[in-house]
Write a protein that holds these residues in place. Structure first.
Motif, mmCIF file in Angstrom:
data_model
loop_
_atom_site.group_PDB
_atom_site.id
_atom_site.type_symbol
_atom_site.label_atom_id
_atom_site.label_comp_id
_atom_site.label_asym_id
_atom_site.label_seq_id
_atom_site.Cartn_x
_atom_site.Cartn_y
_atom_site.Cartn_z
ATOM 1 N N VAL A 34 32.577 41.943 75.158
ATOM 2 C CA VAL A 34 32.065 41.388 73.902
ATOM 3 C C VAL A 34 31.987 39.871 74.033
ATOM 4 C CG1 VAL A 34 32.432 41.197 71.421
ATOM 5 C CG2 VAL A 34 33.001 43.328 72.611
ATOM 6 N N SER A 35 30.766 39.368 74.115
ATOM 7 C CA SER A 35 30.536 37.972 74.479
ATOM 8 C C SER A 35 30.104 37.116 73.290
ATOM 9 C CB SER A 35 29.479 37.892 75.588
ATOM 10 O OG SER A 35 28.363 38.739 75.317
ATOM 11 N N LYS A 36 30.315 37.590 72.073
ATOM 12 C CA LYS A 36 29.898 36.811 70.898
ATOM 13 C C LYS A 36 30.606 35.455 70.874
ATOM 14 C CE LYS A 36 33.312 38.734 67.658
ATOM 15 N NZ LYS A 36 33.514 39.451 66.394
ATOM 16 N N THR A 37 29.861 34.440 70.474
ATOM 17 C CA THR A 37 30.263 33.028 70.369
ATOM 18 C C THR A 37 30.515 32.367 71.720
ATOM 19 O OG1 THR A 37 32.709 33.108 70.205
ATOM 20 C CG2 THR A 37 31.453 33.628 68.192
ATOM 21 N N LYS A 38 30.418 33.116 72.794
ATOM 22 C CA LYS A 38 30.700 32.540 74.110
ATOM 23 C C LYS A 38 29.423 32.043 74.779
ATOM 24 C CE LYS A 38 35.048 33.021 73.899
ATOM 25 N NZ LYS A 38 35.903 31.819 73.864
ATOM 26 N N PRO A 39 29.531 30.972 75.584
ATOM 27 C CA PRO A 39 28.331 30.410 76.208
ATOM 28 C C PRO A 39 27.774 31.316 77.296
ATOM 29 C CG PRO A 39 30.290 29.321 77.044
ATOM 30 C CD PRO A 39 30.750 30.210 75.927
ATOM 31 N N VAL A 40 26.512 31.089 77.601
ATOM 32 C CA VAL A 40 25.842 31.853 78.653
ATOM 33 C C VAL A 40 26.580 31.724 79.979
ATOM 34 C CG1 VAL A 40 23.750 31.879 80.070
ATOM 35 C CG2 VAL A 40 23.567 31.904 77.576
ATOM 36 N N SER A 41 27.194 30.565 80.232
ATOM 37 C CA SER A 41 27.920 30.362 81.485
ATOM 38 C C SER A 41 29.060 31.371 81.645
ATOM 39 C CB SER A 41 28.464 28.936 81.563
ATOM 40 O OG SER A 41 29.319 28.661 80.460
ATOM 41 N N ASP A 42 29.702 31.740 80.537
ATOM 42 C CA ASP A 42 30.768 32.754 80.603
ATOM 43 C C ASP A 42 30.201 34.132 80.934
ATOM 44 O OD1 ASP A 42 32.542 30.793 79.956
ATOM 45 O OD2 ASP A 42 33.218 31.671 78.068
ATOM 46 N N ILE A 43 29.047 34.439 80.380
ATOM 47 C CA ILE A 43 28.407 35.722 80.680
ATOM 48 C C ILE A 43 28.020 35.775 82.153
ATOM 49 C CG2 ILE A 43 26.443 37.217 80.168
ATOM 50 C CD1 ILE A 43 26.488 36.121 77.314
ATOM 51 N N VAL A 66 19.849 37.083 75.467
ATOM 52 C CA VAL A 66 18.994 38.051 76.176
ATOM 53 C C VAL A 66 17.815 37.329 76.815
ATOM 54 C CG1 VAL A 66 17.463 40.038 75.898
ATOM 55 C CG2 VAL A 66 19.661 40.013 74.723
ATOM 56 N N GLN A 67 17.187 36.448 76.060
ATOM 57 C CA GLN A 67 16.020 35.734 76.581
ATOM 58 C C GLN A 67 16.402 34.783 77.714
ATOM 59 O OE1 GLN A 67 14.645 34.091 72.830
ATOM 60 N NE2 GLN A 67 13.060 35.664 72.644
ATOM 61 N N GLU A 68 17.511 34.072 77.551
ATOM 62 C CA GLU A 68 17.909 33.104 78.580
ATOM 63 C C GLU A 68 18.306 33.785 79.880
ATOM 64 O OE1 GLU A 68 20.881 29.239 79.108
ATOM 65 O OE2 GLU A 68 20.592 30.147 77.141
ATOM 66 N N LEU A 69 18.833 35.008 79.772
ATOM 67 C CA LEU A 69 19.296 35.728 80.960
ATOM 68 C C LEU A 69 18.350 36.874 81.351
ATOM 69 C CD1 LEU A 69 23.117 35.833 80.107
ATOM 70 C CD2 LEU A 69 21.953 34.362 81.767
ATOM 71 N N SER A 70 17.107 36.767 80.942
ATOM 72 C CA SER A 70 16.152 37.851 81.208
ATOM 73 C C SER A 70 15.913 38.067 82.699
ATOM 74 C CB SER A 70 14.819 37.566 80.506
ATOM 75 O OG SER A 70 14.253 36.351 80.982
ATOM 76 N N ASP A 74 19.413 43.752 85.253
ATOM 77 C CA ASP A 74 20.273 44.928 85.174
ATOM 78 C C ASP A 74 21.388 44.779 84.140
ATOM 79 O OD1 ASP A 74 21.455 42.967 86.723
ATOM 80 O OD2 ASP A 74 22.400 44.369 88.126
ATOM 81 N N ILE A 75 21.366 43.708 83.343
ATOM 82 C CA ILE A 75 22.304 43.615 82.223
ATOM 83 C C ILE A 75 21.892 44.622 81.151
ATOM 84 C CG2 ILE A 75 23.029 42.201 80.258
ATOM 85 C CD1 ILE A 75 23.239 39.833 81.986
ATOM 86 N N GLU A 76 22.883 45.287 80.561
ATOM 87 C CA GLU A 76 22.643 46.203 79.452
ATOM 88 C C GLU A 76 23.205 45.552 78.186
ATOM 89 O OE1 GLU A 76 23.057 50.645 79.958
ATOM 90 O OE2 GLU A 76 24.765 50.266 78.617
#
Length: 232
Positions: A34-43, A66-70, A74-76
């Motif tokens: 659950v990555s809510k409020t977390k930056p894209v770098s953490d994902i 979703v758009q930034e990591l498109s 293979d991310i769900e």
């Protein structure tokens, strides 16, 4: 201080231990980060450590990620927070799963707005298993009607149940709640071919949830650390 990769490794070890103690197959429980409020770098850090399933609670924040990591195809992506009817279109266009369906209107809009070039949208019905007024979700008596309706919508696939049990229950309350969820899940798992997901259990109740049949646990803080404040 542990890295995200180390925390993920610990979470997977705890899931494996609970699964083994419950005499269940080793691959029968998935981890949703659950990555809510977390930056894209953490994902990205979690992705590089092998994590592929991510859950977001806030629609616009989730869509932005979703758009930034498109490029990471293979991310769900799972929407696990409440959805207002004016946000169904962008959810239907960007997410692979919606776990928080609890109204006929939302189900119909997600179905109608799912793009034709994408596969049907996987959905779970959010069940307010403890009938708490402060929480979203449908009650047990209405579950059958909504399940039947979703089964008839061609752009949705009903995959299961999502629930957020009462916080800080007694042992007896916790076991009664999780047993009730398992009973409902088993009923529909037997009769519906795609109904295979019981999304329940977080850091504080994961082991008991797995013992009672959870197939997906939702872990945030134990992986990413304390949440950031947000107004999203």
């Amino acid at each position: 201080m542990q890295t995200i990769a180390e925390r993920l490794e610990t979470a997977h070890a705890e899931i494996a231990s609970a699964t083994a103690k419950s005499h269940r197959p080793s691959n029968s429980v998935k981890l949703l980060a659950v990555s809510k409020t977390k930056p894209v770098s953490d994902i990205i850090a979690a992705y590089e450590a092998g994590q592929r399933l991510f859950g977001e609670n806030y629609v616009q924040e989730g869509v932005d990620k979703v758009q930034e990591l498109s490029h990471l195809s293979d991310i769900e992506w799972h929407m696990i927070g409440p959805i207002q009817s004016n946000k169904t279109k962008i959810v239907a266009e960007h997410f692979h799963w919606v776990q928080s369906v609890s109204r006929e209107k939302i189900a119909r809009r997600l179905n109608d707005q799912r793009p034709a070039h994408l596969p049907p949208l996987n959905v779970c019905i959010q069940l307010n298993i403890d009938d708490e007024q402060s929480k979203s979700g449908i009650n047990k008596e209405e579950f059958g009607y909504l399940a039947q309706l979703i089964e008839g919508l061609p752009r949705l696939v009903l995959r299961g149940i999502m629930a957020i049990p009462k916080a800080n229950p007694s042992t007896q309350e916790q076991q009664a709640t999780l047993s009730a969820l398992k009973e409902i899940f088993d009923q529909y798992h037997t009769s519906l071919s795609n109904f295979d997901t019981l999304s329940v259990g977080m850091s504080n109740d994961m082991q008991e949830a797995i013992y009672h049949g959870s197939t997906m646990v939702r872990i945030g803080t134990a992986i990413f650390g304390q949440r950031n404040n947000t107004t999203s």
